[in-house]
Design an enzyme around this catalytic site. Sequence first.
Site, PDB file in Angstrom:
ATOM      1  N   ASP A 201       0.600  -1.171   0.324  1.00  0.00           N
ATOM      2  CA  ASP A 201      -0.475   0.120   0.124  1.00  0.00           C
ATOM      3  C   ASP A 201       0.787   1.113  -0.161  1.00  0.00           C
ATOM      4  OD1 ASP A 201      -2.626   1.155   0.418  1.00  0.00           O
ATOM      5  OD2 ASP A 201      -1.638   1.791   1.819  1.00  0.00           O
ATOM      6  N   GLU A 252       1.672  -0.726  -4.795  1.00  0.00           N
ATOM      7  CA  GLU A 252       0.851   0.926  -5.040  1.00  0.00           C
ATOM      8  C   GLU A 252       1.925   1.774  -5.391  1.00  0.00           C
ATOM      9  OE1 GLU A 252      -2.586   3.322  -3.571  1.00  0.00           O
ATOM     10  OE2 GLU A 252      -2.013   2.683  -2.362  1.00  0.00           O
TER      11      GLU A 252
HETATM   12  C1  GLC Z   1      -3.617   3.534  -1.130  1.00  0.00           C
HETATM   13  C2  GLC Z   1      -5.447   2.643  -0.417  1.00  0.00           C
HETATM   14  C3  GLC Z   1      -6.557   3.562   0.175  1.00  0.00           C
HETATM   15  C4  GLC Z   1      -6.363   4.311   1.644  1.00  0.00           C
HETATM   16  C5  GLC Z   1      -4.404   4.738   1.639  1.00  0.00           C
HETATM   17  C6  GLC Z   1      -3.827   4.748   2.438  1.00  0.00           C
HETATM   18  O1  GLC Z   1      -4.164   4.580  -1.523  1.00  0.00           O
HETATM   19  O2  GLC Z   1      -5.723   1.926  -2.070  1.00  0.00           O
HETATM   20  O3  GLC Z   1      -7.244   2.849   0.203  1.00  0.00           O
HETATM   21  O4  GLC Z   1      -7.363   4.981   1.533  1.00  0.00           O
HETATM   22  O5  GLC Z   1      -3.654   3.923   0.724  1.00  0.00           O
HETATM   23  O6  GLC Z   1      -3.823   3.145   3.219  1.00  0.00           O
END
Ligand code: GLC
Length: 527
Positions: A201, A252
């Site tokens: 993440d 991500e």
């Molecule tokens: C990422 C996740 C999102 C979350 C953020 C903070 O972007 O996909 O859902 O709110 O991280 O952890």
Amino acid sequence: MGQWWQDAVIYQIYPRSFADGDGDGTGDLAGVRSRLPYLRRLGVDAIWFTPWYLSPLADGGYDVADYRVIDPAFGTLAEAEELIADAAALGIRTIIDVVPNHVSSEHAWFTAALAAGPGSPERERFWFRSGDERPTDWVSSFGGETWTRTKNPDGTPGEWYLHLFTPEQPDLNWNHPDVRREHEEILRFWFDRGVAGIRIDSATMPVKDPSLPELDEVEQHPYVDRDELHDIYRGWRAVADSYDPPRMLVGEIWLADAERFARYLRPDEMHTAFNFDLMGRPWAARELRESIRTTLAAHAPVDAPATWVLSNHDVTRPVTRYGRSDTAFSFASKRFGVPTDLELGRRRARAAALLTGALPGSLYLYQGDELGLPEVENLPLVALQDPMFHRSDGLDPGRDGCRVPLPWTTGGSTFGFSARGFGPWLPQPDDWGSHSVEAQELDPDSMLALYRSMLALRRDLPRSFQWHALDSDELLAFQRGEVLCLVNFGPEAVRLPPYQEVLLCSDDLTDDRLTTDVAVWLRLVHH
Ligand code: GLC
């Protein structure tokens, strides 16, 4: 032989909203286990769970209080282990989410840091700073400030702590050896339980410039894409590679610079990363071609497979997005009341499914997109939970609209979501049953039927990719071996080239003509 993740279809499960086995209105692991046959029939290779750990849910589970405990609303660790094994028995691998940037303010490390007070070693695992002034003017990814001031036991203002997201998500200090060690242990904890991969993440954010400069004071961003991150992920890769079979890492990574993006995919770092570029482009041949080109070109030098992502739990559902005048996704432009033509959006989302499904690399599919669910835009304001809504003073509708519990049956008080009839945690629209799995299974022209056929045919596509001579400003055209994928973005219908067989079409073909916003897969004639 290729590795499974190079061309896998990975289905994203948002556990609160997938299926509710115990009937309390919140989805859970029992619900997922009962629907594994559905996922097998759909034809996915892996499932990715957004966080399923103990969490006060200040950010839908991305505020983790304990990585070694499944949230009781979802089930138990034993159930998670059984689920991983059941899925594996059906040929489905499990990927879980790890959130290195922050923990929940209820995590034992943070409560200990608050209790131990200023100057304590416990506070060094986070970013605590003293002083009357807020340490920086950095803006939170969810809008608003990134520092919250603690209170001393006597009620006077104490130190500030950093949170790039909500105050309930304090940022970890990755210069601290405990933070690094702990995360590698978390990876091992789950790999030992059969998890096949980790979704990382907010992967570009964990490392900060310790001098905490403002954004315009320095050349390198103080907290995005810092060079020191690569060493951390090399450590994670070493852990993943120490397993047999080796485990997989997907990051991500929201970065506009394709070269900086590709650095995370060097052979000793992550295996893949989400490619969000395509989602950020409007529905137009030129734009999407450019996205496909730059994506493939960026991945080639590091020899990593591309990924294709139409949506996830953070973005507007494709059926809705593609039915608007602005079809490109951006967080900044999310508003209430944008005019939407759902019929147009559905037509394009069907074509987009065939387009992304035909591209080389791995494919991510967010739960409910295979049903063509629209974004739910009329949720009662009191039901909204997302901090993006609350922290924008209600300007940004937030992400609840793509997180509404799935419809499984045409009728019933929860459309088959809950085993018993308690209201789901977010209300479902009255017409939700028309999108249900039950309704679509009976309809050969449904989105579900299209996805099932596409995912089955996708397995036979060769690795090769080639642009086709028909490719133009109105028509996307590329070949995977003998299979030609065509998508018509232009105003006129296009005559199909000579072919042997129509494998798939996102809509009806009349007189061998491909109409606007329709995609087709053709098996070409042998020469
Ligand atoms: C990422 C996740 C999102 C979350 C953020 C903070 O972007 O996909 O859902 O709110 O991280 O952890």
